[in-house]
Design an enzyme around this catalytic site. Sequence first.
Site, short mmCIF file in Angstrom:
data_model
loop_
_atom_site.label_atom_id
_atom_site.label_comp_id
_atom_site.label_asym_id
_atom_site.label_seq_id
_atom_site.Cartn_x
_atom_site.Cartn_y
_atom_site.Cartn_z
N SER A 1 -10.14 -0.26 7.16
CA SER A 1 -9.31 -0.50 5.67
C SER A 1 -8.52 -1.36 5.23
O SER A 1 -7.91 -1.93 3.89
CB SER A 1 -8.41 0.89 5.47
OG SER A 1 -9.45 1.88 5.82
N SER B 1 -9.59 1.63 3.09
CA SER B 1 -9.08 2.10 1.73
C SER B 1 -7.53 1.77 0.91
O SER B 1 -7.13 1.82 0.16
CB SER B 1 -7.80 3.67 2.81
OG SER B 1 -7.05 2.94 3.48
N LYS C 1 1.06 -1.36 -0.04
CA LYS C 1 -0.12 0.19 0.27
C LYS C 1 0.74 1.56 -0.13
O LYS C 1 2.74 1.57 0.73
CB LYS C 1 -0.88 -0.08 1.25
CG LYS C 1 -2.01 0.97 1.56
CD LYS C 1 -3.03 0.88 2.62
CE LYS C 1 -3.58 2.02 2.87
NZ LYS C 1 -4.85 1.70 3.89
#
Lengths: 434, 89, 478
Positions: free
Chosen positions: A139, A115, A40
């Site tokens: 997330s 996210s 990420k």
Amino acid sequence: MVKEYFFEKTDRTNAFITRLGLAMYEETGGPLEGKGIAVKDNISTAGIPTTCGSRILAGYVPPFDAHVVTRLREAGAAIVGKTNMDEFGMGTTTENSAFGPTTNPHDASRVPGGSSGGSAAAVGDGMVDMALGSDTGGSIRCPAAFCGIVGLKPTFGRVSRYGLIAYSNSLEQIGPLGRTVTDVNTLMSVIAGPDPRDTTAYDRPYTHTPSGEIAGMKIAVPEEFFGEGVDPAVAESVRNAIGKLEDAGAETMTCSIPSMAYALAAYYVTCTSEASSNLSRFDGVRFGPSVETKRSWHDEFRDHRGTLFGKEVQRRILLGTFALSAGYYGKYYAKAQVARENVRKDFLRIFKDADIIAGPTMPQIAFKLGEKSDPLSMYLADILTVPANLAGVPAISVPCGTVDKMPVGLQLIGRHFEEERVVDAAFAYEMEVA
Amino acid sequence: MVLENDVEGIAKLADIHIQKEELGEFTSQFNHILEYFDILDTVSDGEEGKADLVNVLREDVVTPSLTQEAACANAHETEDGHIRAPRVM
Amino acid sequence: MTDKTVIIGLEIHCQLNTKTKLFCGCSTDFQGDEPNTHVCPICLGLPGAMPRLNKQAVLYALKVAKALNLTVPEVSEFSRKNYFYPDLPKGYQISQYDKPIAEKGIMEVDDDEGHPKNIRITRIHLEEDPGRLIHKTSRDRAGYSLVDYNRSSIPLIEIVTEPDLRSPKEARRFLNKLRSTLEYLEVFDGEREGSIRVDANISIKGHNRVECKNISSYKGVEKALNFEITRQRNLIRKGQRIEQETRHFLEGRGITTSSRSKENENDYRYFPEPDLRPLRVSGWVDDIVLPELPDARRERFMTQYGISENHARTLTGDLKVANFYESVADADSAIAAIWVADILLGEINYRSMRIDDVPTMNIADLIALIRDDTITDKSGVEVLRVMLDHCMGDNVETCEMPADIVTRLGLTKAAGDDFTAVIGEVIAANPNAVADYHAGKKGAVNFLVGQVMKATRGRADPKELNRVMADALKETEE
């Protein structure tokens, strides 16, 4: 010996912000040797741009690796790129990215969740076997559920946050996403472990082999997880999945988490407060797009931050600034901390009798792109994932069937530092439906 | 209930410039969210959580610093090893 | 003069002399080094970096707390103080707010009449320093700043007093004593640039309070306070209101100016630092062994060495001076007190030297020469000056031994008889003075003695010389 890894898979979902066509890895004999892993884009990677999905970090190349990235490299992983995300982790859909939305691998008109949507989509679409995400209020678990993969949020403090660009320090953890519980287990074993640079982390390494033996495991099912706002079809899928766990020998019981009434408010007050402070360092001086140094600092910082932060980020910074400001601290921030402690106590009480708490990960299946345009309605979608962050306990999302051809996630929450048990329950389910 | 000029004041404190035409929408969203936060008023005063991890300290031993070049690598403007910033006077 | 209507409280920021910064392992020893060479992701505030608290800084703060009689609460924690400024890399300073490391202490100082009084210490907390800004102006007049983060995250303790001080002199005495206490504790080096900074709150009873920020010298505190008292009294006399405000002290001009920031703009939005765990260190205090502190050492000097309170005070005010004195006191503690306190300190001050630049061995030698009557006091001063003028700082080798200087310059004290010839010459060369003497102006003898001293470069013992001169003058009477 350094070896080459060619990463040539097509990115149909806009999962990546930065891709390395040629990634290098070391023959370390580690558990991830020669495996392509996506990371990420809020996790610092030395020499690879790290943007947090924001224009305000355009051009930033960290001079150091996050602890988890060091561990990946030591395990022989090839880091193939940095995945798309809601700007600074602020969102539930991966639509709030300066690099455009990521789409759901199962349906391009839907969001992958957020996210860590890029990481989940990359795994869900088969680009990589495993990816790292971060979970502040769901997330990792939300996009895992929406994309039909497995995602684990570890106990707060089990994985070092050093190098994770902070959104809400007291809530978030880095965690693994993968197509199978076994993959998630492997990645978890690589990233967990002590790191003196994160002084909130514990020395609790993770070395576990998943076992489907869950006979006698006690599973509590909170009524609040099946209340108003939860799609009945999703609820039914999850109840069926819990039934499978019973088939595997688990005992179930109902329970109640009264603090769920205000958990989401406590969560948003806490994360916006911390964010308002964490995001102050993005001033264009030491990194990020340049500022005009001949203007006064105050004018320049205001315009810089007003132009380069996205709307949702600005909204959360303002909310947090307000929640901490003179005269409001007691009403918001301080109250949220008491509320948070109440959530933790509710979990501890339930965990006296139960080993695992089970329920849906998300109240609905993946939203259509653009569906959640109102901020509050987007926030409300986090209602089932934030409690685990507030309490600091581990939680996994494992796919449990579909509704309207879209995946549904079963969420399994465990006691502090009992990732092993959470993984076993998820593994047992996986075996049961295999 | 906050007003547009309250939001402007908060934006000033947060050092974020909000466009005039966006203030109305920001303010109404703000009020929606704050209204939702009011549920926290139902939480009676109580204890905040106590940390189980305390006194996590580092020995006073020097570790290598970055080189000046690495320290300034992400800065756009440098001068004699310093990083340029907007004026303060 | 103590004025009961003047109310002063101080906030003193002192740099702790740890080897590394408060939250990272970068070295604090950056004086003279290139900018941005003692920095890392943590003190640069790079995204993803996390603070790691320095144990030594905590121990130093506890040491100070114990010395100033503060209580260490069971739990203390760090908070973020949020504000924007280009030298503050994270946009917040990690400090302590509602749970400081120590609270409620006392330090005794003398008031302006010399009576001891207690100054209450409100609290001590730990915090990090920001970086350093240089203001640049460019040709097109729009200036900009340059930032050096070497100072960023240097450990500070802030010591806050209650408004118990009543005059600028008292404030200065408080600071001097605080400084010497911190040096005795070996937690602070007053010679480091920027090692102490003071914010002073000052008001005239019944009127608003003014905060003078960022005063960086002891002298500056007294000056700023004197300026403020005069300014505030003038306003009161004219019937004007004193604004509650923050003012900046301009060291060069000795004045304070309004910084035009309203108090309510400073909404720092403190909240607990989520990246650091709390401290539970109240139990550590018992294990801290305090060294002898200035007051105790002063008392001991008076009894052990039999020296005056004034000498003892001067000698114990600075740890290094006190140590220096003790290492030269063996030869003769009374002579040593005079020579260190009254002569040596002035001579090194004049030369901008530090006490550690002077080898104790050499001063012990000088004291022995005085004690043994080998040289006169006057010659002693000359020897000292010659020696210090050629002392090259740390290099002990360059510092000539006083005995060698005496030999080289022929300064061994001589009895008056040895100077008969010189006395004869002086008498012959100054008939007027001799006539004055015989006319009853007895003071003329001083002039003649002075001439002999001059000619012999002070080697003569003054008492002896007076006797011989009197005899010689008697002879000229016939």
